[in-house]
Design an enzyme around this catalytic site. Structure first.
Site, PDB file in Angstrom:
ATOM      1  N   TYR A 118       0.817  -1.190  -0.107  1.00  7.93           N
ATOM      2  CA  TYR A 118      -0.084   0.057  -0.136  1.00  7.93           C
ATOM      3  C   TYR A 118       0.933   1.283  -0.073  1.00  7.93           C
ATOM      4  O   TYR A 118       1.987   1.289   0.280  1.00  7.93           O
ATOM      5  CB  TYR A 118      -0.990   0.085   1.037  1.00  7.93           C
ATOM      6  CG  TYR A 118      -0.610   0.226   2.610  1.00  7.93           C
ATOM      7  CD1 TYR A 118      -0.163   1.393   2.996  1.00  7.93           C
ATOM      8  CD2 TYR A 118       0.086  -0.725   3.329  1.00  7.93           C
ATOM      9  CE1 TYR A 118       0.348   1.991   4.258  1.00  7.93           C
ATOM     10  CE2 TYR A 118       0.487  -0.568   4.505  1.00  7.93           C
ATOM     11  CZ  TYR A 118       0.564   0.753   5.237  1.00  7.93           C
ATOM     12  OH  TYR A 118       1.360   1.004   6.171  1.00  7.93           O
ATOM     13  N   CYS A 119       0.153   2.476  -0.339  1.00 11.48           N
ATOM     14  CA  CYS A 119       0.818   3.557  -0.549  1.00 11.48           C
ATOM     15  C   CYS A 119      -0.067   4.709  -0.398  1.00 11.48           C
ATOM     16  O   CYS A 119      -1.381   4.506  -0.162  1.00 11.48           O
ATOM     17  CB  CYS A 119       1.675   3.822  -1.742  1.00 11.48           C
ATOM     18  SG  CYS A 119       0.921   3.377  -3.296  1.00 11.48           S
ATOM     19  N   THR A 120       0.155   6.027  -0.828  1.00  8.94           N
ATOM     20  CA  THR A 120      -0.788   7.002  -0.306  1.00  8.94           C
ATOM     21  C   THR A 120      -2.016   6.818  -1.371  1.00  8.94           C
ATOM     22  O   THR A 120      -3.279   6.816  -0.963  1.00  8.94           O
ATOM     23  CB  THR A 120      -0.050   8.413  -0.595  1.00  8.94           C
ATOM     24  OG1 THR A 120       0.942   8.312   0.296  1.00  8.94           O
ATOM     25  CG2 THR A 120      -1.183   9.617  -0.354  1.00  8.94           C
ATOM     26  N   ILE A 124      -4.101   4.333   0.674  1.00 13.76           N
ATOM     27  CA  ILE A 124      -4.519   4.865   1.663  1.00 13.76           C
ATOM     28  C   ILE A 124      -5.771   5.744   1.667  1.00 13.76           C
ATOM     29  O   ILE A 124      -6.830   5.630   2.308  1.00 13.76           O
ATOM     30  CB  ILE A 124      -3.524   5.510   2.606  1.00 13.76           C
ATOM     31  CG1 ILE A 124      -2.290   4.674   2.951  1.00 13.76           C
ATOM     32  CG2 ILE A 124      -4.076   6.008   3.852  1.00 13.76           C
ATOM     33  CD1 ILE A 124      -0.953   5.256   3.148  1.00 13.76           C
TER      34      ILE A 124
END
Length: 247
Positions: free
Chosen positions: A182-184, A210
């Site tokens: 996962y990331c922004t 996110i």
């Protein structure tokens, strides 16, 4: 009152003429009164824009009229003031630099996990097959320090180009587990999941990143805030600017 619409989005799609497209998009954005950043590369587009709601949505709709960008999705949030100082459109070698040209998401994505599915997995600690779930944060260390999923793996990388070496060193620890990167907003974890799968890891990406999780699920299994690259600095799980920041 929050009256400025902020949108972020990306799409891995073949762009043969990013240099020619750059002034066209900048002219449209400036005419619409928008500010922010658009990154263009042969592998796709990445954008962060803010302005009056109809103008922002109109720009995105016009962009989607181009068949190359028809599948572009954006995430929305609001602020009381404009969080960007300028309108920039840049041409880059990659819209997110990894320095691994064989990783080409525009040719095919890794499997994605919907936010609601991930929450269900985290509630039980396992996926539907009974395998343990490992959350892998692909962001830079300073971003992770603002907030992260509870118990997530964090390799403390300082830039995304360090991810492949960190992953290669950790492949053995990830065997036999379901790994969700996962990331922004999804762009880094999309490349990360492809890289991990090519290394033999059962890896998935969090659909929408996110911010997509916040939008659809809220703050379940999350502690802290999410760093964003504008003057708001960070967003809460309610997609509001962090306490003490006027936005």
């Amino acid at each position: 009152m929050a009256s400025v619409l902020n949108v972020s989005g990306y799409l891995f799609t073949r762009i043969d003429d990013p240099t020619d497209l750059r002034p066209v998009l900048r002219e449209r954005a400036v005419a619409a009164g928008l500010r922010g950043t658009i990154l263009l590369a042969e592998e796709g587009i990445n954008l962060f824009l803010a302005g009056e709601a109809d103008a922002v949505r109109g720009f995105v709709a016009e962009l989607r009229a181009d068949p190359r960008f028809a599948a572009l999705t954006t995430k929305e949030s609001w602020s009381a003031t404009q969080p960007f100082g300028k309108m920039l459109v840049k041409v880059k070698r990659e819209i997110i630099r990894m320095d691994h040209p064989t990783i080409r998401p525009e040719a095919g994505r890794a499997p994605a996990v919907a936010p609601a599915t991930l929450r269900r997995w985290l509630d039980s600690g396992r996926d539907e097959r009974g395998r343990p779930v490992v959350l892998l944060d692909t962001r830079n260390a300073f971003e992770v320090d603002y907030g992260s999923f509870d118990g997530a793996v964090d390799w403390r990388i300082e830039r995304f180009t360090q991810f492949p070496d960190a992953a290669a060193a950790a492949v053995g620890d990830l065997e036999g587990k379901t790994v969700v990167s996962y990331c922004t907003g999804g762009i880094r974890c999309e490349k990360a999941a492809i890289y991990l799968r090519e290394a033999g890891v059962d890896a998935y990406q969090l659909e929408g990143g996110i911010l997509g999780y916040f939008e659809q699920v809220g703050g379940d299994h999350w502690s802290g805030e999410c760093f964003v690259f504008d003057e708001r600095e960070a967003l809460t799980p309610g997609l509001a600017p962090r306490q003490g920041v006027v936005a």
